[in-house]
Design a protein around this motif. Structure first.
Motif, mmCIF file in Angstrom:
data_model
loop_
_atom_site.group_PDB
_atom_site.id
_atom_site.type_symbol
_atom_site.label_atom_id
_atom_site.label_comp_id
_atom_site.label_asym_id
_atom_site.label_seq_id
_atom_site.Cartn_x
_atom_site.Cartn_y
_atom_site.Cartn_z
ATOM 1 N N VAL C 103 15.127 -6.810 -12.419
ATOM 2 C CA VAL C 103 13.797 -7.232 -11.960
ATOM 3 C C VAL C 103 13.217 -6.172 -11.027
ATOM 4 O O VAL C 103 12.074 -5.733 -11.183
ATOM 5 C CB VAL C 103 13.905 -8.589 -11.219
ATOM 6 C CG1 VAL C 103 12.625 -8.875 -10.466
ATOM 7 C CG2 VAL C 103 14.209 -9.699 -12.203
ATOM 8 N N TYR C 104 14.042 -5.762 -10.082
ATOM 9 C CA TYR C 104 13.590 -4.761 -9.122
ATOM 10 C C TYR C 104 13.132 -3.504 -9.844
ATOM 11 O O TYR C 104 12.045 -2.976 -9.584
ATOM 12 C CB TYR C 104 14.732 -4.425 -8.147
ATOM 13 C CG TYR C 104 14.353 -3.456 -7.066
ATOM 14 C CD1 TYR C 104 14.400 -2.072 -7.284
ATOM 15 C CD2 TYR C 104 13.950 -3.913 -5.812
ATOM 16 C CE1 TYR C 104 14.034 -1.185 -6.285
ATOM 17 C CE2 TYR C 104 13.597 -3.019 -4.809
ATOM 18 C CZ TYR C 104 13.644 -1.665 -5.050
ATOM 19 O OH TYR C 104 13.285 -0.776 -4.070
ATOM 20 N N GLU C 105 13.972 -3.020 -10.761
ATOM 21 C CA GLU C 105 13.644 -1.778 -11.459
ATOM 22 C C GLU C 105 12.393 -1.910 -12.312
ATOM 23 O O GLU C 105 11.619 -0.974 -12.448
ATOM 24 C CB GLU C 105 14.823 -1.340 -12.340
ATOM 25 C CG GLU C 105 15.992 -0.805 -11.550
ATOM 26 C CD GLU C 105 15.612 0.398 -10.718
ATOM 27 O OE1 GLU C 105 14.707 1.146 -11.125
ATOM 28 O OE2 GLU C 105 16.203 0.562 -9.633
ATOM 29 N N GLY C 110 6.773 1.617 -12.314
ATOM 30 C CA GLY C 110 5.500 2.328 -12.215
ATOM 31 C C GLY C 110 5.452 3.202 -10.972
ATOM 32 O O GLY C 110 4.915 4.304 -10.986
ATOM 33 N N LEU C 111 6.047 2.682 -9.903
ATOM 34 C CA LEU C 111 6.033 3.424 -8.649
ATOM 35 C C LEU C 111 6.833 4.715 -8.793
ATOM 36 O O LEU C 111 6.403 5.782 -8.378
ATOM 37 C CB LEU C 111 6.636 2.550 -7.558
ATOM 38 C CG LEU C 111 6.107 2.757 -6.149
ATOM 39 C CD1 LEU C 111 4.608 2.674 -6.140
ATOM 40 C CD2 LEU C 111 6.714 1.703 -5.240
ATOM 41 N N ARG C 112 7.982 4.610 -9.413
ATOM 42 C CA ARG C 112 8.819 5.799 -9.605
ATOM 43 C C ARG C 112 8.104 6.813 -10.475
ATOM 44 O O ARG C 112 8.246 8.019 -10.312
ATOM 45 C CB ARG C 112 10.134 5.418 -10.282
ATOM 46 C CG ARG C 112 11.099 4.709 -9.396
ATOM 47 C CD ARG C 112 12.474 4.736 -10.056
ATOM 48 N NE ARG C 112 13.277 3.597 -9.659
ATOM 49 C CZ ARG C 112 13.956 3.522 -8.526
ATOM 50 N NH1 ARG C 112 13.920 4.517 -7.678
ATOM 51 N NH2 ARG C 112 14.663 2.453 -8.242
ATOM 52 N N LEU C 113 7.323 6.277 -11.402
ATOM 53 C CA LEU C 113 6.625 7.143 -12.349
ATOM 54 C C LEU C 113 5.607 8.016 -11.637
ATOM 55 O O LEU C 113 5.468 9.202 -11.906
ATOM 56 C CB LEU C 113 5.923 6.246 -13.367
ATOM 57 C CG LEU C 113 5.571 6.765 -14.729
ATOM 58 C CD1 LEU C 113 6.800 7.298 -15.408
ATOM 59 C CD2 LEU C 113 4.989 5.634 -15.548
ATOM 60 N N HIS C 114 4.880 7.378 -10.707
ATOM 61 C CA HIS C 114 3.717 8.063 -10.161
ATOM 62 C C HIS C 114 3.983 8.829 -8.891
ATOM 63 O O HIS C 114 3.134 9.591 -8.449
ATOM 64 C CB HIS C 114 2.591 7.056 -9.922
ATOM 65 C CG HIS C 114 1.972 6.577 -11.190
ATOM 66 N ND1 HIS C 114 0.955 7.257 -11.819
ATOM 67 C CD2 HIS C 114 2.238 5.509 -11.959
ATOM 68 C CE1 HIS C 114 0.630 6.599 -12.936
ATOM 69 N NE2 HIS C 114 1.389 5.544 -13.047
ATOM 70 N N GLY C 115 5.102 8.604 -8.253
ATOM 71 C CA GLY C 115 5.283 9.397 -7.052
ATOM 72 C C GLY C 115 6.609 9.140 -6.382
ATOM 73 O O GLY C 115 7.370 8.262 -6.772
ATOM 74 N N LYS C 116 6.880 9.938 -5.421
ATOM 75 C CA LYS C 116 8.103 9.744 -4.657
ATOM 76 C C LYS C 116 7.818 8.802 -3.502
ATOM 77 O O LYS C 116 6.914 9.015 -2.718
ATOM 78 C CB LYS C 116 8.555 11.096 -4.103
ATOM 79 C CG LYS C 116 9.132 12.006 -5.167
ATOM 80 C CD LYS C 116 9.888 13.134 -4.518
ATOM 81 C CE LYS C 116 10.510 14.084 -5.484
ATOM 82 N NZ LYS C 116 11.250 13.467 -6.565
ATOM 83 N N VAL C 117 8.627 7.746 -3.437
ATOM 84 C CA VAL C 117 8.449 6.783 -2.356
ATOM 85 C C VAL C 117 9.786 6.550 -1.699
ATOM 86 O O VAL C 117 10.797 6.457 -2.390
ATOM 87 C CB VAL C 117 7.923 5.434 -2.915
ATOM 88 C CG1 VAL C 117 7.577 4.493 -1.788
ATOM 89 C CG2 VAL C 117 6.729 5.659 -3.806
ATOM 90 N N ARG C 118 9.800 6.426 -0.377
ATOM 91 C CA ARG C 118 11.072 6.164 0.323
ATOM 92 C C ARG C 118 11.552 4.777 -0.020
ATOM 93 O O ARG C 118 10.769 3.874 -0.288
ATOM 94 C CB ARG C 118 10.864 6.309 1.827
ATOM 95 C CG ARG C 118 10.916 7.759 2.296
ATOM 96 C CD ARG C 118 10.968 7.884 3.823
ATOM 97 N NE ARG C 118 10.638 6.692 4.557
ATOM 98 C CZ ARG C 118 9.451 6.421 5.079
ATOM 99 N NH1 ARG C 118 8.476 7.280 4.919
ATOM 100 N NH2 ARG C 118 9.235 5.299 5.738
ATOM 101 N N LYS C 119 12.870 4.606 0.064
ATOM 102 C CA LYS C 119 13.476 3.341 -0.329
ATOM 103 C C LYS C 119 12.855 2.152 0.381
ATOM 104 O O LYS C 119 12.537 1.141 -0.217
ATOM 105 C CB LYS C 119 14.996 3.422 -0.054
ATOM 106 C CG LYS C 119 15.771 2.176 -0.453
ATOM 107 C CD LYS C 119 16.122 2.192 -1.930
ATOM 108 C CE LYS C 119 17.114 1.128 -2.360
ATOM 109 N NZ LYS C 119 16.859 -0.242 -1.963
ATOM 110 N N ASP C 123 10.968 -0.891 -1.413
ATOM 111 C CA ASP C 123 11.389 -2.294 -1.282
ATOM 112 C C ASP C 123 10.217 -3.155 -0.872
ATOM 113 O O ASP C 123 9.995 -4.238 -1.399
ATOM 114 C CB ASP C 123 12.490 -2.422 -0.227
ATOM 115 C CG ASP C 123 13.797 -1.841 -0.706
ATOM 116 O OD1 ASP C 123 14.710 -1.684 0.122
ATOM 117 O OD2 ASP C 123 13.902 -1.558 -1.917
ATOM 118 N N ARG C 124 9.456 -2.660 0.105
ATOM 119 C CA ARG C 124 8.337 -3.433 0.614
ATOM 120 C C ARG C 124 7.287 -3.647 -0.476
ATOM 121 O O ARG C 124 6.752 -4.745 -0.652
ATOM 122 C CB ARG C 124 7.719 -2.700 1.813
ATOM 123 C CG ARG C 124 6.899 -3.607 2.714
ATOM 124 C CD ARG C 124 6.410 -2.844 3.930
ATOM 125 N NE ARG C 124 5.532 -1.728 3.586
ATOM 126 C CZ ARG C 124 4.283 -1.856 3.203
ATOM 127 N NH1 ARG C 124 3.723 -3.049 3.120
ATOM 128 N NH2 ARG C 124 3.557 -0.789 2.913
#
Lengths: 325, 289, 251
Positions: C103-105, C110-119, C123-124
């Motif tokens: 579910v999380y993944e 989409g977030l992973r696709l478009h950019g680097k985000v801190r863990k 999560d937030r």
């Protein structure tokens, strides 16, 4: 009528068992013919790399209850090393190529060109082994010897194994390249087939999230079709392990000299069996033949294990780089 | 609508669009290049083999027998077909009948599972191992000698799993209703096999056979120690060696005389042409008819 | 009710055809910001194709010929980079299509696709999207469960969360309730109502009950042609032949 039916059903049952029977008989006989060598060599078969057929002209000796030529000693180390190194090199070359070709067919190639392109790749699988060997000797080896290997040695010499004497174009590199032509169609067709089973929904879903074609293809290969990718590669590896003639012709087929670099000549288990068998006939003790049988046994087991694992992981619908329409 | 969330995600989103597009273009270009490379290699192999074959082919090569240093290829050409034919003889009946069994058996799934397992295993046996087995058991132990039968069985062992698989798939592609109708009309198994299974799957079966033939024609390792070689045609099914084209390629190129090389080139040319034709024919049959 | 409602998408003379048939035949339609815009019509009238024209998913199909103008935020969609566009206009499919991952993944995809985000950020944001999709409470204890192990209604909301994480301006829902049981339907209906606070919703459906309950603007597409539109009750009381016919058949 009833009787006819029963007879027919019995017949089909028996015929279905033919592959079972054949495989069992083969395995049993190969094992049987290997036993003298297993007794004679024991574990040292696996730990030494020298293959010494022994002296015909001296009286045979008796060891562990079996008769063997004096001075003979059989070790598969060299051949095993050769099999593994040529196959691994082939995988290293083939995997990225298959990956990129599959990606291209899936993401970039126009739909109309797909069948043609896949057929073209499959054609590589149809070329007979000896023809690859012929082309390897006449075209590939000179090119390797005159241009590619010297260039590699000069510019890539810092990589371990890339610096060494270049005696001829034959050897590890040539074998690896030729093998990769044979396994690229296998890996590619497994991956492409699995792409065709991806539901349109999933692809559209990924695109709708704003992915580029490369990203969609990459996700499909490493996420969705991971099993097929791995399984297909294993199947390719299995094919490379068992390949005989082409490797025999371009590897240099040396015995008892350890390779020192990737330019060295080498030998594989399969090629060794093919090239050593006829001289093995002349051993009256039969030990040479037994040793070759043991070699064949080991080769068969390794090849089986890799192929079965690959098939298990990739799913069953695979047939030597040919598609079933 | 701007709130805290909206703004910072705008920052995150904009990062890297350019790079992603570049990666996409690069992947496109590189993958096309690789494809072109493969096409180039394929063309080069074909061109070289066909070219060197055509350059040295003579009519006499196709009309006389030879011994890989002199003469022609007729014995090898005929011998190849004889061996392949033998192989088909040994592999088609188990292929067809075995496939019928697998497709029919609902209750005996354990048996059909084992059959399928062993068939899969059989495809992974290296050809030289089959050759060694053929030599030790067929040639020596059973006393067939280098012969059509020994070579034919060796080829048959290799072809059987392919045929079994392809024919099974062809049978499975027959619409269920046809089979059920036939049973409902009171036909027995034999009739169903001959009147429904075989005719309906004939395209697939033929295509599979052509494919198996194309593979068998190019095989060598099984045959070196089971078929031997013959400067003429075999005189019988047993104890008489058989010539075949792949042998000429292999020995021809390894011999010092130029003419042997020519024989090797022409053999390779014949092989590639024949096999390519068989492959395309097998695909064509499935598409049309 | 006299506030100026902004048009976020304007469709002008949209024509979509293949060689064999015409799917959309000159459609004019406006999508209003932060409202539920519904497109109704019998199946096969081209509603799904309309959605796919908006996020240019149709570009992937070489047999589709598209003409006409679609303006998104006053710019023609053709002038947007399609990757950019699909970030701003999200699509949730009729049949839930969760990816074969957790579910999380799924949501983070989409977030992973478009950019680097801190863990911690990710999560937030995943949590926020699941909250926005009315799914968080049901899955919060098991974000690692496989996406396809959820119930149909949950999967649908998962797909919505997956689209929402990109904070699109417009969210398109293609027959979101057709594959669901009544309870799940109810949950999605409640969700749609709350979504307009942050997003513009385009809803495609042939479920007139759903339309009655959530739609702010209703547009009827029939045989690829745009027939009628109206706000809320306006639509249902229309005198137009086609509307009356459609309504009677739909019920």
């Amino acid at each position: 009528m009833r009787l006819h039916n029963k007879f027919f059903n019995l017949l089909t049952f028996i015929m279905a068992l033919v592959p079972v029977a054949v495989l069992s008989v083969m395995a049993i006989f190969i094992l049987y013919y290997s036993t003298p060598s297993i007794r004679y060599e024991g574990l040292s078969f696996f730990t030494t790399y020298l293959w010494n057929p022994g002296f015909e002209f001296k009286p045979p000796v008796s060891v562990n209850g079996v008769l063997a030529p004096a001075g003979s000693s059989f070790g598969l180390g060299l051949f095993l090393l050769g099999t593994l190194s040529t196959s691994l090199l082939a995988i290293v070359i083939s995997f990225p190529i298959s990956f990129l070709i599959s990606l291209n067919v899936e993401s970039y190639l126009p739909e109309k060109a797909r069948k043609f392109t896949v057929s073209m790749i499959e054609l590589f699988a149809g070329i007979p082994s000896v023809v690859y060997g012929l082309w390897g000797i006449l075209v590939l080896e000179p090119v390797l010897f005159r241009y590619i290997e010297p260039w590699m040695s000069k510019n890539l010499g810092f990589i371990p194994g890339f610096r060494g004497e270049i005696y001829s174009g034959a050897g590890l590199i040539a074998s690896g390249i030729i093998l990769s032509f044979m396994i690229i169609p296998i890996i590619t067709s497994v991956i492409v087939n699995s792409f065709e089973t991806v539901p349109k929904d999933v692809k559209e879903g990924v695109f709708s999230l704003g992915a580029t074609k490369w990203e969609v293809g990459r996700y499909l290969m490493t996420g969705y079709s991971r099993a097929s990718t791995i399984g297909g590669t294993l199947l390719g590896l299995g094919r490379a392990l068992g390949e005989t003639m082409a490797v025999l012709m371009v590897s240099g087929a040396i015995v008892n000299t350890l390779p020192t670099s990737i330019y060295s000549a080498t030998n594989t288990m399969a090629a060794a069996i093919a090239s050593l068998l006829d001289s093995a006939f002349f051993d009256p003790t039969g030990m040479n033949i037994a040793a070759l049988s043991e070699l064949a046994l080991v080769l068969m087991i390794i090849s089986l294990a890799v192929n079965l694992l690959g098939r298990q992981i990739a799913g069953r619908g695979v047939l030597r780089g040919y598609e079933n329409d | 609508m701007t709130d805290g969330i909206q703004e910072e995600t705008v920052l995150i989103k904009w990062k890297g669009l350019g790079i992603r597009k570049i990666k996409d273009s690069m992947a496109k270009v590189v993958s096309y290049l690789i494809l072109a490379l493969m096409a180039g290699v394929l063309v080069s192999i074909f061109a070289y083999i066909l070219g060197s074959g055509a350059a040295h082919a003579t009519i006499s090569m196709f009309t006389t027998f030879g011994d890989t240093t002199t003469g022609g290829l007729l014995n090898a050409i005929i011998g190849t077909w004889m061996l392949v034919g033998m192989g088909l003889l040994f592999s088609i009946p188990p292929g067809i009948l075995g496939a019928i069994y697998i497709v029919n058996s609902k209750s005996n799934t354990r048996v059909s599972y084992i059959v399928k397992l062993f068939t899969d295993i059989l495809t992974s046996v290296p050809s030289i191992v089959i050759g060694l087995f053929g030599y030790l058991v067929l040639v020596i132990k059973f006393g067939f000698g280098y012969s059509l039968v020994a070579g034919g069985i060796a080829l048959g062992i290799m072809m059987l799993p392919y045929l079994l698989r392809i024919i099974e798939i062809s049978f499975r592609n027959i619409p269920r209703e046809q089979i059920e109708n036939a049973y409902a009309l009171g036909a027995d198994d034999i009739k169903i096999a001959s009147r429904v299974y075989l005719p309906q799957a004939s395209k697939g079966i033929l295509s599979g056979i052509l494919l198996a033939v194309s593979i068998a024609a190019g095989e060598t390792a099984q045959l070196i120690y089971t078929a031997g070689f013959n400067n003429a045609l075999p005189t019988g099914f047993l104890k008489s060696q058989v010539a075949y084209l792949t042998y000429v390629v292999w020995t021809g190129i390894n011999q010092p005389s130029q003419y042997s090389h020519y024989l090797a080139y022409v053999s390779a040319m014949i092989l590639i042409l024949t096999i390519t034709a068989l492959i395309f024919l097998s695909k064509y049959i499935v598409r049309r008819k | 009710m006299a506030e100026k409602i902004e048009k976020i998408i304007e469709i002008e003379n949209l024509r979509v055809e293949t060689r064999k048939k015409v799917i959309l035949d000159g459609v004019y339609l406006n999508i209003f910001k932060n409202r539920v815009n519904t497109v109704v019509g019998p199946s096969g009238s081209g509603k799904s194709t309309l959605l796919r024209a908006l996020n240019r998913l149709l570009d992937l199909d070489p047999s589709m010929k598209i003409s006409g103008d679609i303006l998104f935020d006053k710019r023609n969609v053709k002038d947007y980079d399609e990757v950019e566009l699909r970030r701003e206009i999200g699509l949730v499919f009729q049949k839930p299509n969760p990816f074969p991952m957790s579910v999380y993944e799924n949501v983070a995809f989409g977030l992973r696709l478009h950019g680097k985000v801190r863990k911690e950020e990710m999560d937030r944001m995943v949590q926020q999207s699941l909250v926005d999709a009315n799914l968080y409470d049901e899955v919060k204890d098991n974000l690692n469960a496989r996406g396809d192990s959820l119930s149909g209604g949950q999967q649908q909301r998962l797909c919505i969360a997956r689209a929402l994480i990109l904070r699109p301006k417009v969210l398109m829902l293609d027959e979101p309730t057709s594959a669901l049981d009544p309870v799940a339907k109810g949950k999605v209906i409640d969700l749609i109502r709350t979504l307009t606070r942050k997003y513009t919703v385009i809803l495609v459906t042939h479920d007139m009950n759903l339309t009655r309950r959530v739609s702010d603007y209703t547009n009827l597409i029939y045989n690829g042609k745009f027939i009628a539109k109206g706000t809320g009750s306006e639509f249902f009381e229309s005198d137009l032949e086609e509307v009356k016919e459609f309504l009677s058949e739909a019920d």
